[in-house]
Design a protein around this motif. Sequence first.
Motif, PDB file in Angstrom:
ATOM      1  N   LEU A  58       1.510   0.154  -4.599  1.00  0.00           N
ATOM      2  CA  LEU A  58       1.744  -1.277  -4.647  1.00  0.00           C
ATOM      3  C   LEU A  58       3.101  -1.587  -4.032  1.00  0.00           C
ATOM      4  N   PRO A  59       3.222  -2.766  -3.492  1.00  0.00           N
ATOM      5  CA  PRO A  59       4.419  -3.114  -2.726  1.00  0.00           C
ATOM      6  C   PRO A  59       5.700  -3.073  -3.550  1.00  0.00           C
ATOM      7  N   ASP A  60       6.784  -3.179  -2.834  1.00  0.00           N
ATOM      8  CA  ASP A  60       8.127  -3.172  -3.397  1.00  0.00           C
ATOM      9  C   ASP A  60       8.256  -3.861  -4.740  1.00  0.00           C
ATOM     10  N   GLU A  61       7.821  -5.087  -4.753  1.00  0.00           N
ATOM     11  CA  GLU A  61       8.076  -5.925  -5.918  1.00  0.00           C
ATOM     12  C   GLU A  61       7.553  -5.310  -7.215  1.00  0.00           C
TER      13      GLU A  61
ATOM     14  N   TYR B 239      -2.004  -6.184   0.631  1.00  0.00           N
ATOM     15  CA  TYR B 239      -0.790  -5.394   0.422  1.00  0.00           C
ATOM     16  C   TYR B 239       0.319  -5.871   1.358  1.00  0.00           C
TER      17      TYR B 239
ATOM     18  N   LYS C 168       6.048   0.195   4.486  1.00  0.00           N
ATOM     19  CA  LYS C 168       5.112   0.752   3.505  1.00  0.00           C
ATOM     20  C   LYS C 168       3.665   0.476   3.879  1.00  0.00           C
TER      21      LYS C 168
END
Lengths: 223, 223
Positions: A218-221, B166, B177
């Motif tokens: 899952l992305p950065d956040e 994503y 990413k």
Amino acid sequence: MARDAEATRRRILAVALALFREKGFAKTTMRQVAREAGMSLGAAYHHFDGKHAIVQAYYAQQNAAHEAAVRAALEQAGGGLRERLGVAFHTGLDVRAGDRALMRELAPLVIGPDEALSAFSPESEPLRNQSIALMRDLVDDPSVPEDVRDPMALALWALFLGVLLYFTRDTSPGQAKTRALVDGALDLAVVTMGAIGLPAFAPVRAQLTSLLRDAELLPDELA
Amino acid sequence: MARDAEATRRRILAVALALFREKGFAKTTMRQVAREAGMSLGAAYHHFDGKHAIVQAYYAQQNAAHEAAVRAALEQAGGGLRERLGVAFHTGLDVRAGDRALMRELAPLVIGPDEALSAFSPESEPLRNQSIALMRDLVDDPSVPEDVRDPMALALWALFLGVLLYFTRDTSPGQAKTRALVDGALDLAVVTMGAIGLPAFAPVRAQLTSLLRDAELLPDELA
DNA sequence: GTCTATATCCGGATAGAC
DNA sequence: GTCTATCCGGATATAGAC
């Protein structure tokens, strides 16, 4: 009087959910909710910041029901990883079986930009962590290499989200397709988790863990 | 005057997209769009049934841009399946690189109940079929058993949808990413497509095809 | 401090005249 | 094909009741 406030909150939630289920989320107005709960519009807004806040409370309620049902069912169920995962997923569907139409309407909010409702937002972290922790418990099995358990828990959580989306749109009788999808996907997942430990699969394993951990699923956040 | 109508439509679309990108979808009002396009609210509604219709036009535009860019890039690119898939996916991201914020805001509509905008609805069939057909072309490779090409095209389309979701939420520099996710997922997909033909994988293959074809990856309504 | 009510704003959507 | 007028419902401001 916090006691009364809590009761009022529950009454609004119950009335709102009844209306959502009867006429749909979009077609239900805050004015109706307030009227049927026996109060003014302003009063309803005092207890819930808006329609979205009611949905948030609904998610929490549903999540708790799922968790409780799974824990109860696991007491009965045997020990295999595959069986326990099946129990968790199918129980998740059972708990929500009556709310498919509503969930279908609410699905957009789950991936939406609204921080409070998005499954990926910091605000949803408690609920999300609860769900991921459940998967993590299930995956705590000798057949699963320790270093892939965390990423696998995350992947299973994401899989379950996808299954729920599929579920809301599955018009096959008794949602048989969703049930089959769950069984097939879990078969594959378990086979994968078992095989991933073999020396022959070292390259794929490195790839998987880097995908799911280093690069993060899952992305950065989501951190 | 169909000629004028078409020009007006284009003007509205351009103005609306500029506003969407500048202030966001939710914060942009139809009144603003109409005013900046130099017409009344009613006139704007005459050309587009609502905000959602503008979004629909935007999707079509984006889709065409992606398809054209991929076809052009494939002329240059070498022949391997893996490489061609990489070109298709990365080009898809390139085309949308400037619209991440907007797409993030629009993501809910893609899985929403609104028939016109949902990726799974009959109304979106032309757009969806166009995208699946592109994947189907790419997967037309000697290394992929013929009977898994159709389900694989569908799976790749679904994968791309997930990648886009994503992408919209990936705040890593240059969305590195997402790029890594694409590379890893495609490596796995290609390995899977290659291995699936081996006799040893016959059981898994049967499982996969039954998952993706007999039970169908997507619900009833997608047929 | 806790709760409720009224009045009002804002924006999506529609109706109907021209 | 364009306009003005209007509806509807989510959201808010604010005043006051308990």
